[in-house]
Design a protein around this motif. Structure first.
Motif, PDB file in Angstrom:
ATOM      1  N   ALA A  59      18.779  -4.638  -2.172  1.00 41.88           N
ATOM      2  CA  ALA A  59      17.525  -4.789  -2.915  1.00 41.88           C
ATOM      3  C   ALA A  59      16.437  -3.903  -2.322  1.00 41.88           C
ATOM      4  CB  ALA A  59      17.089  -6.251  -2.891  1.00 41.88           C
ATOM      5  N   ALA A  60      16.352  -3.874  -0.987  1.00 42.99           N
ATOM      6  CA  ALA A  60      15.336  -3.059  -0.326  1.00 42.99           C
ATOM      7  C   ALA A  60      15.563  -1.577  -0.594  1.00 42.99           C
ATOM      8  CB  ALA A  60      15.337  -3.341   1.178  1.00 42.99           C
ATOM      9  N   CYS A  61      16.818  -1.144  -0.640  1.00 43.09           N
ATOM     10  CA  CYS A  61      17.117   0.257  -0.964  1.00 43.09           C
ATOM     11  C   CYS A  61      16.643   0.598  -2.370  1.00 43.09           C
ATOM     12  CB  CYS A  61      18.617   0.522  -0.831  1.00 43.09           C
ATOM     13  SG  CYS A  61      19.209   0.649   0.872  1.00 43.09           S
ATOM     14  N   ALA A  62      16.912  -0.277  -3.327  1.00 45.50           N
ATOM     15  CA  ALA A  62      16.477  -0.022  -4.700  1.00 45.50           C
ATOM     16  C   ALA A  62      14.966   0.106  -4.777  1.00 45.50           C
ATOM     17  CB  ALA A  62      16.959  -1.155  -5.611  1.00 45.50           C
ATOM     18  N   LEU A  63      14.256  -0.790  -4.121  1.00 46.11           N
ATOM     19  CA  LEU A  63      12.797  -0.786  -4.176  1.00 46.11           C
ATOM     20  C   LEU A  63      12.216   0.431  -3.455  1.00 46.11           C
ATOM     21  CD1 LEU A  63      12.308  -4.590  -3.448  1.00 46.11           C
ATOM     22  CD2 LEU A  63      11.976  -3.456  -5.656  1.00 46.11           C
ATOM     23  N   THR A  64      12.817   0.801  -2.332  1.00 46.70           N
ATOM     24  CA  THR A  64      12.324   1.953  -1.579  1.00 46.70           C
ATOM     25  C   THR A  64      12.539   3.253  -2.345  1.00 46.70           C
ATOM     26  OG1 THR A  64      12.691   0.857   0.546  1.00 46.70           O
ATOM     27  CG2 THR A  64      12.560   3.258   0.567  1.00 46.70           C
ATOM     28  N   LEU A  65      13.727   3.417  -2.901  1.00 43.47           N
ATOM     29  CA  LEU A  65      14.004   4.635  -3.658  1.00 43.47           C
ATOM     30  C   LEU A  65      13.101   4.735  -4.882  1.00 43.47           C
ATOM     31  CD1 LEU A  65      17.891   4.725  -3.411  1.00 43.47           C
ATOM     32  CD2 LEU A  65      16.303   6.389  -2.416  1.00 43.47           C
ATOM     33  N   ASP A  66      12.828   3.602  -5.516  1.00 42.33           N
ATOM     34  CA  ASP A  66      11.930   3.627  -6.670  1.00 42.33           C
ATOM     35  C   ASP A  66      10.516   4.026  -6.237  1.00 42.33           C
ATOM     36  OD1 ASP A  66      11.791   3.121  -9.568  1.00 42.33           O
ATOM     37  OD2 ASP A  66      10.321   1.600  -9.002  1.00 42.33           O
ATOM     38  N   ARG A  67      10.086   3.553  -5.062  1.00 36.01           N
ATOM     39  CA  ARG A  67       8.770   3.948  -4.559  1.00 36.01           C
ATOM     40  C   ARG A  67       8.727   5.449  -4.253  1.00 36.01           C
ATOM     41  NH1 ARG A  67       7.324   4.884   0.417  1.00 36.01           N
ATOM     42  NH2 ARG A  67       9.052   3.722   1.331  1.00 36.01           N
ATOM     43  N   LEU A  68       9.764   5.959  -3.601  1.00 34.49           N
ATOM     44  CA  LEU A  68       9.805   7.386  -3.279  1.00 34.49           C
ATOM     45  C   LEU A  68       9.821   8.232  -4.545  1.00 34.49           C
ATOM     46  CD1 LEU A  68      12.344   7.330  -0.308  1.00 34.49           C
ATOM     47  CD2 LEU A  68       9.863   7.641  -0.178  1.00 34.49           C
ATOM     48  N   PHE A  69      10.539   7.755  -5.562  1.00 38.58           N
ATOM     49  CA  PHE A  69      10.549   8.463  -6.846  1.00 38.58           C
ATOM     50  C   PHE A  69       9.144   8.480  -7.452  1.00 38.58           C
ATOM     51  CE2 PHE A  69      10.603   7.763 -11.480  1.00 38.58           C
ATOM     52  CZ  PHE A  69      11.054   9.011 -11.892  1.00 38.58           C
ATOM     53  N   ALA A  70       8.472   7.316  -7.460  1.00 35.83           N
ATOM     54  CA  ALA A  70       7.119   7.245  -8.026  1.00 35.83           C
ATOM     55  C   ALA A  70       6.158   8.138  -7.251  1.00 35.83           C
ATOM     56  CB  ALA A  70       6.626   5.802  -8.015  1.00 35.83           C
ATOM     57  N   GLU A  71       6.299   8.181  -5.926  1.00 32.06           N
ATOM     58  CA  GLU A  71       5.435   9.039  -5.114  1.00 32.06           C
ATOM     59  C   GLU A  71       5.652  10.515  -5.457  1.00 32.06           C
ATOM     60  OE1 GLU A  71       6.394   7.965  -1.124  1.00 32.06           O
ATOM     61  OE2 GLU A  71       5.088   6.180  -1.130  1.00 32.06           O
ATOM     62  N   HIS A  72       6.902  10.880  -5.664  1.00 29.69           N
ATOM     63  CA  HIS A  72       7.197  12.268  -6.037  1.00 29.69           C
ATOM     64  C   HIS A  72       6.526  12.616  -7.358  1.00 29.69           C
ATOM     65  CE1 HIS A  72       9.517  15.939  -6.865  1.00 29.69           C
ATOM     66  NE2 HIS A  72       9.580  15.474  -8.100  1.00 29.69           N
ATOM     67  N   VAL A  73       6.730  11.774  -8.354  1.00 28.39           N
ATOM     68  CA  VAL A  73       6.195  12.063  -9.687  1.00 28.39           C
ATOM     69  C   VAL A  73       4.668  12.110  -9.655  1.00 28.39           C
ATOM     70  CG1 VAL A  73       5.981  11.183 -12.046  1.00 28.39           C
ATOM     71  CG2 VAL A  73       8.198  11.120 -10.886  1.00 28.39           C
ATOM     72  N   MET A  74       4.054  11.086  -9.071  1.00 25.57           N
ATOM     73  CA  MET A  74       2.596  11.005  -9.094  1.00 25.57           C
ATOM     74  C   MET A  74       1.947  12.104  -8.262  1.00 25.57           C
ATOM     75  SD  MET A  74       1.665   8.667 -11.181  1.00 25.57           S
ATOM     76  CE  MET A  74      -0.053   8.497 -10.707  1.00 25.57           C
ATOM     77  N   SER A  75       2.566  12.487  -7.149  1.00 23.15           N
ATOM     78  CA  SER A  75       1.977  13.547  -6.323  1.00 23.15           C
ATOM     79  C   SER A  75       1.927  14.863  -7.087  1.00 23.15           C
ATOM     80  CB  SER A  75       2.765  13.706  -5.024  1.00 23.15           C
ATOM     81  OG  SER A  75       4.075  14.218  -5.269  1.00 23.15           O
ATOM     82  N   HIS A  76       2.928  15.123  -7.904  1.00 22.58           N
ATOM     83  CA  HIS A  76       2.926  16.340  -8.724  1.00 22.58           C
ATOM     84  C   HIS A  76       1.913  16.235  -9.857  1.00 22.58           C
ATOM     85  CE1 HIS A  76       6.593  17.249  -6.515  1.00 22.58           C
ATOM     86  NE2 HIS A  76       6.594  18.448  -7.051  1.00 22.58           N
ATOM     87  N   TRP A  77       1.878  15.099 -10.527  1.00 15.80           N
ATOM     88  CA  TRP A  77       0.959  14.959 -11.653  1.00 15.80           C
ATOM     89  C   TRP A  77      -0.498  15.016 -11.210  1.00 15.80           C
ATOM     90  CZ3 TRP A  77       3.649  10.502 -14.852  1.00 15.80           C
ATOM     91  CH2 TRP A  77       4.806  11.030 -15.453  1.00 15.80           C
ATOM     92  N   ARG A  78      -0.805  14.495 -10.020  1.00 16.31           N
ATOM     93  CA  ARG A  78      -2.190  14.510  -9.552  1.00 16.31           C
ATOM     94  C   ARG A  78      -2.704  15.932  -9.370  1.00 16.31           C
ATOM     95  NH1 ARG A  78      -0.447  10.302  -5.711  1.00 16.31           N
ATOM     96  NH2 ARG A  78      -1.030   8.261  -6.571  1.00 16.31           N
ATOM     97  N   ARG A  79      -1.823  16.853  -9.031  1.00 18.14           N
ATOM     98  CA  ARG A  79      -2.267  18.235  -8.867  1.00 18.14           C
ATOM     99  C   ARG A  79      -1.956  19.101 -10.083  1.00 18.14           C
ATOM    100  NH1 ARG A  79       2.192  17.998  -5.042  1.00 18.14           N
ATOM    101  NH2 ARG A  79       3.842  19.504  -5.579  1.00 18.14           N
ATOM    102  N   GLY A  80      -1.633  18.451 -11.182  1.00 22.11           N
ATOM    103  CA  GLY A  80      -1.419  19.157 -12.433  1.00 22.11           C
ATOM    104  C   GLY A  80      -0.128  19.923 -12.516  1.00 22.11           C
ATOM    105  N   ALA A  81       0.869  19.532 -11.713  1.00 21.33           N
ATOM    106  CA  ALA A  81       2.157  20.225 -11.685  1.00 21.33           C
ATOM    107  C   ALA A  81       3.235  19.382 -12.351  1.00 21.33           C
ATOM    108  CB  ALA A  81       2.556  20.534 -10.241  1.00 21.33           C
TER     109      ALA A  81
END
Length: 337
Positions: free
Chosen positions: A303-325
């Motif tokens: 369960a912790a792996c699923a939640l962590t990977l989902d967080r890392l995925f969200a961080e990747h997506v949002m970090s790109h979108w915040r800088r318009g990439a």
């Protein structure tokens, strides 16, 4: 191809099955090759995904006999070892708990995850534009078009109450025997509604390593009996968190003018949420922990792996979108011409 490992793998897989020989192994085991974070290693994650895909729908032009070829399994074992090391560095194995505490411990993991990391679902609900929704759908197509297939491997390894629980969950995922109601078909309708290619694997070359890692974890846990508890915990975590997110995704699509067909995948997941959460947490994980008390920690780790990977995925997506990439590896158009 994303590096020397996938270059080697792709070149070999188009040939008839054969022994790789020893030349490939130093490339994979040389320590410097894995100096960076494995969860973000494009070459490793794609190579592992390709190995796993041979157990799913395979690839056109690749001999099906590669699936259980001992030489390829040897390569996959090296890749898996590195992937498991990366997961262990990112996710601490949960402290011991009694089997009867599994549901509560699972709920605490989910609650902690809800306040940790960027609110990707909230952004998609309130602010995302059509192109960002298409990017999100491209990412998710990697596992939504195969949906919970890796978890089905757990069913024959269970018995009694723990066996019935995933069987019921999977039956719903497969549309109760109606092809048009399967999750993969519903998600294809979402892709078509967004003007995207809905064929299996169409967006594979554009998604980054972390997206592949999300899928690879499901296959890793599903394929190995030793990870049975982790596979069940992974399923429970996703079922417990995904329904609320799906409601927000649907609202975001409605805001952008998305019709019923494009939203149906998310609407149905949201409606089925409470019942599926209870089955996954109580009957599945609780029943498994009660039957195998020494493996309760495995459930929580999955369960912790699923939640962590989902967080890392969200961080990747949002970090790109915040800088318009673009959050995808290429900024090529995602719509059909």
């Amino acid at each position: 191809m994303r590096g020397p490992i996938t270059s080697l793998l792709f070149e070999r897989l188009v040939r008839p099955p054969h022994r790789f020989g020893l030349l490939s192994l130093p490339l994979l085991s040389f320590p410097a090759r894995f100096a960076g974070p494995v969860l973000e290693d494009e070459d490793v994650q794609l190579a592992l995904f390709v190995c796993y895909e041979l157990h799913h729908q395979g690839f056109e032009g690749v001999d099906d006999r590669w699936e259980w070829n001992p030489s390829l399994l040897e390569v996959r074992e090296i890749l898996e070892a590195r992937f498991e090391e990366g997961l262990a560095r990112a996710v601490r194995y949960p402290p011991g708990s009694r089997p009867e505490q599994t549901r509560q411990a699972l709920a605490e993991l989910v609650a902690a995850a809800a306040v940790d990391g960027p609110d990707l679902a909230g952004f998609l609900r309130e602010r995302a534009g059509p192109e960002q929704f298409r990017e999100f759908a491209a990412h998710r197509s990697i596992h939504h078009l195969k949906e919970t297939d890796p978890r089905t491997w757990a069913i024959p390894r269970l018995s009694d109450r723990p066996k019935a629980a995933p069987a019921g969950i999977q039956a719903h995922a497969y549309g109760g025997g109606r092809a048009e109601r399967t999750r993969s078909e519903l998600f294809r309708a979402t892709l078509r509604g967004l003007g995207m290619d809905d064929s299996y694997g169409a967006h594979l070359d554009r998604v980054p390593a972390i997206t592949l890692a999300v899928s690879n974890a499901m296959s890793l846990f599903g394929l190995h009996r030793r990870h049975l508890g982790a596979s069940l915990g992974h399923l429970a975590a996703v079922e417990t968190t995904f329904s609320a997110s799906c409601h927000l995704y649907s609202l975001g699509l409605r805001r952008l003018g998305g019709g019923e067909a494009v939203r149906r995948f998310y609407d149905e997941r949201a409606r089925a949420g409470a019942t599926r959460e209870r089955i996954a947490a109580d009957d599945l994980c609780g029943g498994f922990a009660a039957r195998y008390p020494s493996r309760a920690g495995d459930v929580l780790y999955g369960a912790a792996c699923a939640l962590t990977l989902d967080r890392l995925f969200a961080e990747h997506v949002m970090s790109h979108w915040r800088r318009g990439a673009s959050s995808l590896r290429e900024a090529r158009a995602t719509t059909r011409s």
